[in-house]
Design a protein around this motif. Structure first.
Motif, short mmCIF file in Angstrom:
data_model
loop_
_atom_site.label_atom_id
_atom_site.label_comp_id
_atom_site.label_asym_id
_atom_site.label_seq_id
_atom_site.Cartn_x
_atom_site.Cartn_y
_atom_site.Cartn_z
N ASN A 23 0.84 -1.20 0.00
CA ASN A 23 0.00 0.00 0.00
C ASN A 23 0.87 1.25 0.00
O ASN A 23 1.94 1.27 0.62
N LEU A 24 0.39 2.27 -0.69
CA LEU A 24 1.10 3.54 -0.75
C LEU A 24 0.14 4.65 -0.36
O LEU A 24 -0.94 4.77 -0.92
N GLU A 25 0.57 5.43 0.60
CA GLU A 25 -0.17 6.62 1.00
C GLU A 25 0.69 7.82 0.61
O GLU A 25 1.91 7.81 0.85
N SER A 26 0.08 8.82 0.00
CA SER A 26 0.86 9.99 -0.41
C SER A 26 0.06 11.26 -0.16
O SER A 26 -1.17 11.24 -0.17
N ASN A 27 0.80 12.34 0.07
CA ASN A 27 0.15 13.64 0.16
C ASN A 27 1.10 14.72 -0.30
O ASN A 27 2.32 14.51 -0.38
N ARG A 44 4.97 13.52 0.82
CA ARG A 44 5.25 12.44 1.76
C ARG A 44 4.68 11.15 1.20
O ARG A 44 3.53 11.12 0.75
N PHE A 45 5.48 10.11 1.27
CA PHE A 45 5.08 8.78 0.78
C PHE A 45 5.30 7.77 1.91
O PHE A 45 6.38 7.74 2.50
N THR A 46 4.28 6.96 2.17
CA THR A 46 4.39 5.92 3.18
C THR A 46 4.00 4.59 2.54
O THR A 46 2.88 4.45 2.04
N SER A 48 3.37 0.54 3.03
CA SER A 48 3.05 -0.43 4.08
C SER A 48 2.55 -1.71 3.44
O SER A 48 2.18 -1.75 2.27
N ASN A 51 -0.94 -3.61 6.90
CA ASN A 51 -1.04 -2.61 7.96
C ASN A 51 0.25 -2.41 8.75
O ASN A 51 0.23 -1.84 9.84
N PRO A 53 3.90 -0.58 8.58
CA PRO A 53 4.68 0.38 7.78
C PRO A 53 6.03 -0.20 7.40
O PRO A 53 6.68 -0.89 8.19
#
Length: 134
Positions: A23-27, A44-46, A48, A51, A53
Motif C-alpha cells: 500500500n502507498l499513502e501519499s500527500n 510524503r510517501f508511506t 506499508s 497494515n 509500515p
C-alpha cells in the motif's frame, strides 16, 4: 528547481511478504516565499504491507520563479498559484522522489519498491493562494 531536501527517510521494516499488496499513502503540500520567489512542494510517501509500515519518504523540492513570472501571479492582494502549475511542479517532485527512493534502498530488500505513476492532478483540487503583505 533550485533545491531539494529530504525531510524524512526511514526504513521501518525490511520484512516484505511474498504475497499481498504493498500500500502507498501519499500527500502533497505547498508553501511559498515572497522574498525569494520560491515555491516549495512537500510530498510524503508511506509504504506499508498488511497494515505494517515499511518505509517513509518525505521531501521538499523548491522552485524559483523568474520575477516576471512571479509578478504575473499577483491578483489584487493575493498571489494565486494555479492548480495546473502546482501539478507541473508536483510531477517533478514525484520524479525526484523516485530517484531518492531507488538510491536510499539500494542493496536492501526494499529496492523493489517503486513509486507507481501518480495522477498528481487528482491530488491538487484547488489553486494555492497566499495573501500578499502590503
Amino acid at each position: 528547481m533550485n533545491k531539494i531536501t529530504i525531510e524524512q527517510f526511514a526504513i521501518l521494516s525490511t520484512e516484505l511478504q511474498n504475497s499481498g499488496p504493498i500500500n502507498l499513502e501519499s500527500n502533497v503540500k505547498f508553501s511559498a516565499s515572497i522574498e525569494t520567489r520560491n515555491v516549495a512542494v512537500r510530498m510524503r510517501f508511506t509504504f506499508s504491507q498488511s497494515n505494517s509500515p515499511l518505509l517513509v519518504l518525505e521531501l521538499v523540492c523548491y522552485f524559483e520563479l523568474e520575477e516576471a513570472s512571479w509578478k504575473s501571479l499577483y491578483k489584487g492582494g493575493e498571489i494565486i498559484f494555479p492548480k495546473d502549475f502546482l501539478a507541473h511542479m508536483a510531477v517533478h517532485t514525484v520524479g525526484t522522489a523516485r530517484g531518492i527512493l531507488f538510491c536510499k534502498t539500494e542493496n536492501t530488500p526494499l529496492n523493489s519498491l517503486i513509486l507507481p505513476p501518480l495522477n498528481v492532478a487528482d491530488m491538487i483540487t484547488e489553486d494555492f493562494v497566499i495573501k500578499k503583505d502590503n
